[in-house]
Design a protein around this motif. Structure first.
Motif, short mmCIF file in Angstrom:
data_model
loop_
_atom_site.label_atom_id
_atom_site.label_comp_id
_atom_site.label_asym_id
_atom_site.label_seq_id
_atom_site.Cartn_x
_atom_site.Cartn_y
_atom_site.Cartn_z
N HIS A 153 2.47 7.49 -7.31
CA HIS A 153 2.46 5.83 -7.34
C HIS A 153 1.04 5.23 -7.69
O HIS A 153 1.03 4.46 -8.40
CB HIS A 153 3.19 5.27 -6.02
CG HIS A 153 3.21 3.73 -6.02
ND1 HIS A 153 4.31 2.99 -6.44
CD2 HIS A 153 2.41 2.80 -5.46
CE1 HIS A 153 4.11 1.74 -6.45
NE2 HIS A 153 2.89 1.54 -5.85
N ARG A 154 0.11 5.75 -6.97
CA ARG A 154 -1.27 5.19 -6.87
C ARG A 154 -1.57 5.41 -8.59
O ARG A 154 -2.45 4.68 -8.86
CB ARG A 154 -2.23 5.91 -6.21
CG ARG A 154 -2.14 5.23 -4.69
CD ARG A 154 -3.51 5.61 -3.68
NE ARG A 154 -3.84 7.19 -4.00
CZ ARG A 154 -3.20 7.99 -3.08
NH1 ARG A 154 -2.65 7.56 -1.95
NH2 ARG A 154 -3.45 9.26 -2.98
N PRO A 167 0.84 -1.24 -0.02
CA PRO A 167 -0.10 -0.07 0.10
C PRO A 167 0.94 1.33 -0.04
O PRO A 167 2.00 1.33 0.63
CB PRO A 167 -0.74 -0.05 1.42
CG PRO A 167 -0.03 -0.93 2.18
CD PRO A 167 0.65 -1.98 1.31
N THR A 168 0.28 2.28 -0.63
CA THR A 168 1.04 3.63 -0.63
C THR A 168 0.21 4.75 -0.45
O THR A 168 -1.09 4.59 -0.88
CB THR A 168 1.88 3.64 -1.97
OG1 THR A 168 2.79 4.81 -2.05
CG2 THR A 168 1.07 3.58 -3.06
N ASP A 169 0.87 5.82 -0.07
CA ASP A 169 0.27 7.24 0.17
C ASP A 169 0.68 7.96 -0.99
O ASP A 169 0.10 9.02 -0.90
CB ASP A 169 0.32 7.76 1.56
CG ASP A 169 -0.37 6.76 2.77
OD1 ASP A 169 -1.46 6.40 2.41
OD2 ASP A 169 0.12 6.90 3.62
N ASP A 170 1.48 7.69 -1.65
CA ASP A 170 1.93 8.53 -2.94
C ASP A 170 1.20 8.66 -3.67
O ASP A 170 0.80 7.53 -4.64
CB ASP A 170 3.60 7.77 -3.28
CG ASP A 170 4.19 8.65 -4.33
OD1 ASP A 170 3.38 9.74 -4.80
OD2 ASP A 170 5.09 8.18 -4.92
N PRO A 171 0.53 9.67 -4.07
CA PRO A 171 -0.31 9.75 -5.40
C PRO A 171 0.05 9.46 -6.55
O PRO A 171 -0.71 9.03 -7.36
CB PRO A 171 -0.85 11.33 -5.25
CG PRO A 171 -0.04 11.79 -4.11
CD PRO A 171 0.78 11.11 -3.38
#
Length: 81
Positions: free
Chosen positions: A51-52, A45-49
């Motif tokens: 990357h998403r 999971p990532t919080d990096d927009p």
């Protein structure tokens, strides 16, 4: 991840029946072999927009391939808005 989505899309383009699914599987495997660690990174999971956003196209590509092969479970793989 955009490169992976593009590669999978190219692999499946113009193929019929179960062939797109096989082509995508082989392309994914080849990409994973050429880029070790990317598959693992996709699972995190990532919080990096950025990357998403880069990863957002991948489920859509896979769902389109499953629909083209008349796969009954495509609803499980489609991204929810």
């Amino acid at each position: 991840m955009r490169a992976l989505s593009a590669r999978l899309r190219r692999a499946a383009t113009g193929l019929e029946r179960g062939r797109p699914l096989r082509a995508v599987a082989l392309a994914y495997r080849a990409y994973a072999g050429a880029h070790p660690g990317v598959h693992d990174a996709l699972q995190l999971p990532t919080d990096d927009p950025e990357h998403r956003d880069a990863a957002a196209d991948l489920p859509d590509v896979l769902a389109a391939v499953l629909r083209a092969t008349d796969w009954r479970a495509t609803r499980r793989f489609t991204r929810r808005a």
